[in-house]
Design an enzyme around this catalytic site. Structure first.
Site, PDB file in Angstrom:
ATOM      1  N   HIS A 109       0.850  -1.188   0.000  1.00 20.14           N
ATOM      2  CA  HIS A 109       0.000   0.000   0.000  1.00 20.14           C
ATOM      3  C   HIS A 109       0.887   1.238   0.000  1.00 20.14           C
ATOM      4  O   HIS A 109       1.436   1.600   1.023  1.00 20.14           O
ATOM      5  CB  HIS A 109      -0.910   0.019   1.225  1.00 20.14           C
ATOM      6  CG  HIS A 109      -2.051   0.992   1.117  1.00 20.14           C
ATOM      7  ND1 HIS A 109      -1.901   2.271   0.620  1.00 20.14           N
ATOM      8  CD2 HIS A 109      -3.373   0.872   1.421  1.00 20.14           C
ATOM      9  CE1 HIS A 109      -3.071   2.894   0.634  1.00 20.14           C
ATOM     10  NE2 HIS A 109      -3.983   2.065   1.110  1.00 20.14           N
TER      11      HIS A 109
ATOM     12  N   GLU B 126     -12.027  -2.348  -4.178  1.00 18.28           N
ATOM     13  CA  GLU B 126     -12.067  -0.945  -3.754  1.00 18.28           C
ATOM     14  C   GLU B 126     -11.400  -0.071  -4.817  1.00 18.28           C
ATOM     15  O   GLU B 126     -10.636   0.838  -4.486  1.00 18.28           O
ATOM     16  CB  GLU B 126     -11.363  -0.758  -2.409  1.00 18.28           C
ATOM     17  CG  GLU B 126     -12.001  -1.539  -1.271  1.00 18.28           C
ATOM     18  CD  GLU B 126     -11.438  -1.170   0.094  1.00 18.28           C
ATOM     19  OE1 GLU B 126     -12.216  -0.919   1.002  1.00 18.28           O
ATOM     20  OE2 GLU B 126     -10.188  -1.137   0.242  1.00 18.28           O
TER      21      GLU B 126
ATOM     22  N   CYS C 170     -11.668   8.290   0.934  1.00 19.72           N
ATOM     23  CA  CYS C 170     -10.202   8.389   0.905  1.00 19.72           C
ATOM     24  C   CYS C 170      -9.661   8.480  -0.520  1.00 19.72           C
ATOM     25  O   CYS C 170      -8.599   9.052  -0.746  1.00 19.72           O
ATOM     26  CB  CYS C 170      -9.572   7.181   1.598  1.00 19.72           C
ATOM     27  SG  CYS C 170      -9.782   7.196   3.374  1.00 19.72           S
TER      28      CYS C 170
ATOM     29  N   CYS D 213     -10.358   4.164   8.126  1.00 19.62           N
ATOM     30  CA  CYS D 213      -9.389   5.025   7.434  1.00 19.62           C
ATOM     31  C   CYS D 213      -9.986   6.365   7.061  1.00 19.62           C
ATOM     32  O   CYS D 213      -9.311   7.384   7.068  1.00 19.62           O
ATOM     33  CB  CYS D 213      -8.834   4.331   6.204  1.00 19.62           C
ATOM     34  SG  CYS D 213     -10.083   3.812   5.021  1.00 19.62           S
TER      35      CYS D 213
END
Lengths: 639, 639
Positions: free
Chosen positions: B193, B319, B337, B403
């Site tokens: 990530h 996602e 996000c 998040c």
């Protein structure tokens, strides 16, 4: 249920103990279905048998199944064999074939070799895990397999007159009767996948043994009761019932007792087989609450969860139903077997109440969602029949889970049964297919000869042949899609409105040989619109002509199909194309195509897309995916 | 990269070793953003801290994590803390708060207590599975956690002038520099990530330590090379790399080296953080191939895979991204996000090349897809921001994977940074928000005071205050959505076309105190259409006014929203409603509603639905789901 309910010839014959059944008495001699049936005999049946041999279906050594193997093969694979036996037997009924007859005998010998002394008959649980017999009725399909075996036994008996398989399945059914039921010491189980219920009624009808009918009734009545059998057997296995993969017993229609069910839910094929059995049981012993249950479920299905093609099941997730008006086109499941089940159910409903709404739906399923499932040459199949494709959905020669190919084959081999039903006083003509029906009504033998180019043309002639003049009612279905029908008897016009009963025009008279009826069903191109709550079809239109639903294919329309807009005012023409796809009527008309060229790299604009003229060409849905791979859609944007 | 590239004040200050940074110099004093920022300070930040305490974030005893626990908690949960620290530090920069300052010190002490002697700092891998450190960089987010920790350290230093956390993160970064790289004995890994890459550039900018910049460059350059690091580390763990749950390294943008990537793929937030780092690295050391990579990816995103709301990511499955033009509305993922990441990336692209297309997209993401993520009172959040809802999608107070809430908070707390950027010779005004910017250009201190009711009104006044007259260019963005802009300087009209450069009107002169610019951006209601290949939006239109995308809600339209049709010719009016939803401009206009009443039980008909008149009311998308639960849609059927 009305007093005019017809009795099918099959059923009437069964009650008389005769071996002759309805489908042997209807021959199909047209240019639409007859070539397809011929392809099944020439290609489909032999290829299926080869496929089964290739997969070592008949050789347990080579198959190499053993305890603990992973992944476990489909434990219901033996229904490939039994559905093949059923289809082949149905074929023999009208087309004797000594070689096929021998192959059937050999296959039945193989089946006999599996049967246990107590009558039990299941390959997996006999060869691999005998101790697990009836341990997981929720998932492991034993009674589903039994049902198809019984249907095969009945068909083999009816098609060949031989009792070899009928005796085997009767022994098995006797064992089931000793094993399941409310009585002390019997299991209170039923099948996760319905099928046994309708099969037992069939077996009762050819054997007259009431215990088979009662066992079927038990399975239907017991379903969904509390404490829930599938919960209890899960606990016995040491499993937590909440771990059921499908998460809900709606999946197999056992969430509540059947008479409390108000919506069609769960796995579509399971639902159709179960509802078919309900209709069979109501037919045998009228039961108001069960009849109303079927009516309620039928209304819910046709008003909320039915594709225009006669496909059912909106998602692959449960191979079944989702929510009201949720009918996505690209991701439609619409399994071939589910459309077959829909035809089976509506054929049975017709026998309870000759209302054309059932025959309309039977016809819709047969000509569209079922027929699309098999290629023109009978060698490839759709498991899933979406109403839209990006070009990557194609028929294939076999499936790991090969339920659909033999199911389509047995349906085509039994097509004749759907044309007529007969009561003591009436003949009902449900389908228009060129050919001859030999029927028995009120003790009189009646031959009805249909001449027609249906479904390409709505002109139908029916000629009657009788041993002697006889009084009965002849009922001809006026399809709901037909807005203008004309009828004459021996040249004299009959005013339809004077004779309409539940969608059938009924002519009661003393019939005699040579009587001729000419029926003309107008077949203009129709635009069809979906209920405003079917979001996927907002601002869209489908085309239908006669019983056939149409689609656009990339092969005929060299533009992205979702760029096509069909104006409400465009005049659509139809034209028969003898060389195209075995001979089909195509639809053509002026449309427009939105342009994406001037958008280049732009995703959003403040002006709507430009468009230019396009001649739209549509073909019948059942025949799509026979040319180069490309897009397909049933629903077309309007503008 | 053009020679006129601006340098952000933040960056300029960092290079000068100053503690003052851009976002401290922009105050926001409007009625649109200022109340939202106030809610973050009053509600969001305290509630987040409470939530972390409730979840025992700071108490390893109570947390009770232990080896072998199942399921494993989100191993990156500590970023909730570090993003909160970042947001709180950013708040302190403009709004001193002794209590919050103390809470930060306490939190930083907790963080310090986790740091290992070698500098390593990760709660899970320190407390529970120390031997697994760096064993699964594909999935376990260690460098992602490190990145957010570093961003927090930088923000804390900039917001408070304290070095406490900056020193901790610098020690950690030094350890990372000793651990990763091409040199013999170092690991060749990088993060599944992305996040560490952009964080290291930030750390370099405040510390001047080149090794952080080089480490960031290493992570970007190494990504996706063969033999693939994630394959190799999987084998070392005894795993088969083919068992990677996401099935493809496109998921984390490591399928090929970055410079070979041509399409935005995979997890959307991962992509945005990675592309942001690319822009940062190009800014620091121009690199043609990396610059072109960013340009290519940007073009692909905006032309094929971007929602009109500035949302990105078409499916929950990864996602992230799916296929070109696949932009479903109901099932849009459009994570809050991801819109934040899109804003971050475009802000960085603006610093490479002051082209208004980046600022347009920054504005689109901030005013729509990001802002919808937090409720008006700052207490509830959307993780997912669909463009259509059946009424069952609502903001909630916290998430198991939390998040988004702290990410939205830090974004709002740093909003000021996005208003201006400054080069040696120019001021660029990207956003129009009432407030004051204190900027430094060519050595001159310039105060720009904006007065405007933006985004409700396009009238903007900018007043300049300078210590002494100074020569520089003032650039004002003319948004792409604006078709008619007017500009005057001290009362004299300026012809825009003579001064436009890449979407900015540039006025170069000797500026002096009292100079006043008045900009008028016409804000009619606009209809927006999607590319014809966005199937979901065929025959649909969206409404936009100024930067705000609008939507229909059930609360304003008492009919099923998918029954509404907006004629192309309908005149749409806008009206400010001070009492509605904190004060919003609504759009109204004459539409029609298709009727389903007369369909009753009919699913298909040969006549299209009837319709009747309806007054359509649309509200800004960002503010939906604040009244009774109901449907919502951005795209409206035309007819």
């Amino acid at each position: 249920m009305t007093s005019s309910s017809p009795t099918s010839t099959q059923q009437a014959d069964a009650r008389r103990g005769s071996n002759a059944v309805a489908h042997t008495t209807v021959t199909i001699e047209d240019t639409f279905w007859a070539p397809r049936l011929q392809r099944v005999r020439e290609n489909t049946l032999p290829m299926m048998y080869e496929q089964m041999k290739l997969n070592n279906y008949f050789d347990s050594e080579k198959r190499g199944w053993k305890r603990g193997m992973h992944p476990i093969p489909y434990v219901f694979w033996e229904t490939d064999i039994t559905k093949w036996v059923e289809a082949a037997s149905l074929s023999l009924a009208t087309h004797p074939d000594a070689q096929l007859d021998t192959l059937l005998d050999k296959t039945i010998e193989f089946i006999r070799s599996i049967q246990q002394p107590d009558g039990y008959l299941n390959i997996w649980f006999t060869e691999v895990e005998p101790e697990k017999r009836w341990s997981n009725m929720r998932d492991l399909h034993e009674l589903y397999c039994a049902g198809h075996l019984i249907e095969a036994g009945v068909a083999h008996f009816q098609g060949t007159g031989k009792r070899s398989l009928l005796d085997i399945v009767s022994r098995y059914a006797d064992y089931l009767d000793r094993t399941f039921g409310l009585e002390e010491g019997k299991k209170r189980g039923y099948s996760g996948h319905p099928e046994i219920e309708l099969a037992l009624v069939k077996l009762y009808r050819v054997t007259g043994e009431k215990r088979y009918l009662h066992l079927s009734q038990y399975f239907v009545d017991e379903r969904g009761k509390q404490p829930h059998y599938f919960d209890e057997e899960a606990r016995l296995r040491g499993d937590d019932p909440r771990d059921f993969w499908a998460q809900t017993y709606e999946y197999n229609q056992s969430h509540v007792p059947l008479r409390e069910q108000r919506e069609v839910v769960g796995h579509a094929v399971r639902a159709m087989y179960l509802y078919s059995a309900i209709a069979d049981l109501v037919k045998e012993r009228y039961d108001e609450s069960l009849f109303q249950t079927g009516e309620r479920l039928w209304h819910h299905l046709v008003s909320k969860r039915l594709y225009i093609t006669g496909g059912i099941g909106s998602t692959a997730k449960n191979e079944g139903f989702t929510e009201d008006y949720d009918l996505p086109n690209l991701t439609a499941y619409a399994e071939s077997c589910a459309s077959i089940g829909l035809a089976m159910w509506n054929y049975r409903l017709l026998q309870l109440d000759a209302d054309s709404r059932y025959a309309d739906l039977l016809e819709r399923a047969l000509y569209n969602g079922m027929l699309s499932g098999i290629s023109l040459d009978g060698s490839k199949y759709f498991y899933v029949n979406p109403l839209e494709s990006k070009g990557d959905h194609h028929r294939v020669g076999w499936f790991k889970c090969a339920c659909c190919p033999p199911n389509i084959a047995r349906t085509l081999m039994s097509l004749g049964q759907y044309v007529y039903t007969v009561s003591d006083t009436d003949i009902f003509t449900h389908l228009y297919i060129q050919g001859t029906g030999e029927l028995s009504v009120g003790g009189h033998n009646v031959k009805v000869k249909q001449e027609t180019k249906y479904p390409w043309d709505g002109a139908i002639s029916l000629k009657m042949t009788l041993d002697e003049p006889a009084d009965f009612g002849l009922n001809l279905r006026i399809p709901a899609w037909c807005q203008a029908a004309q009828l004459s008897l021996n040249g004299e016009t009959i005013v339809l409105d004077d004779h309409l009963q539940k969608g059938y025009v009924r002519i009661e008279r003393r019939w005699q040989s040579g009587d001729q009826i000419v029926l003309n069903l107008a077949m203009p191109v129709m635009r069809v619109y979906a209920h405003p709550d079917v979001r996927e079809n907002s601002n869209q239109v489908a085309l239908q002509r006669g019983p056939l639903v149409y689609c656009l294919e990339g092969a005929d329309n060299a533009v992205p199909l979702h760029h096509i807009r069909l104006p409400e005012t465009a005049t659509l023409e139809s034209r028969f194309e003898p060389e195209l796809l075995g001979g089909v009527t195509v639809i053509e008309g002026p449309a427009t195509v939105v342009e994406s060229e001037d958008w280049s790299d732009t995703l959003y604009k403040t002006t709507p897309p430009q468009s230019h003229a396009h001649t739209l060409t549509a073909i019948p849905y059942y025949v799509w995916d026979h040319r180069q791979a490309g897009e397909m859609c049933v629903w077309i944007s309007t503008k």
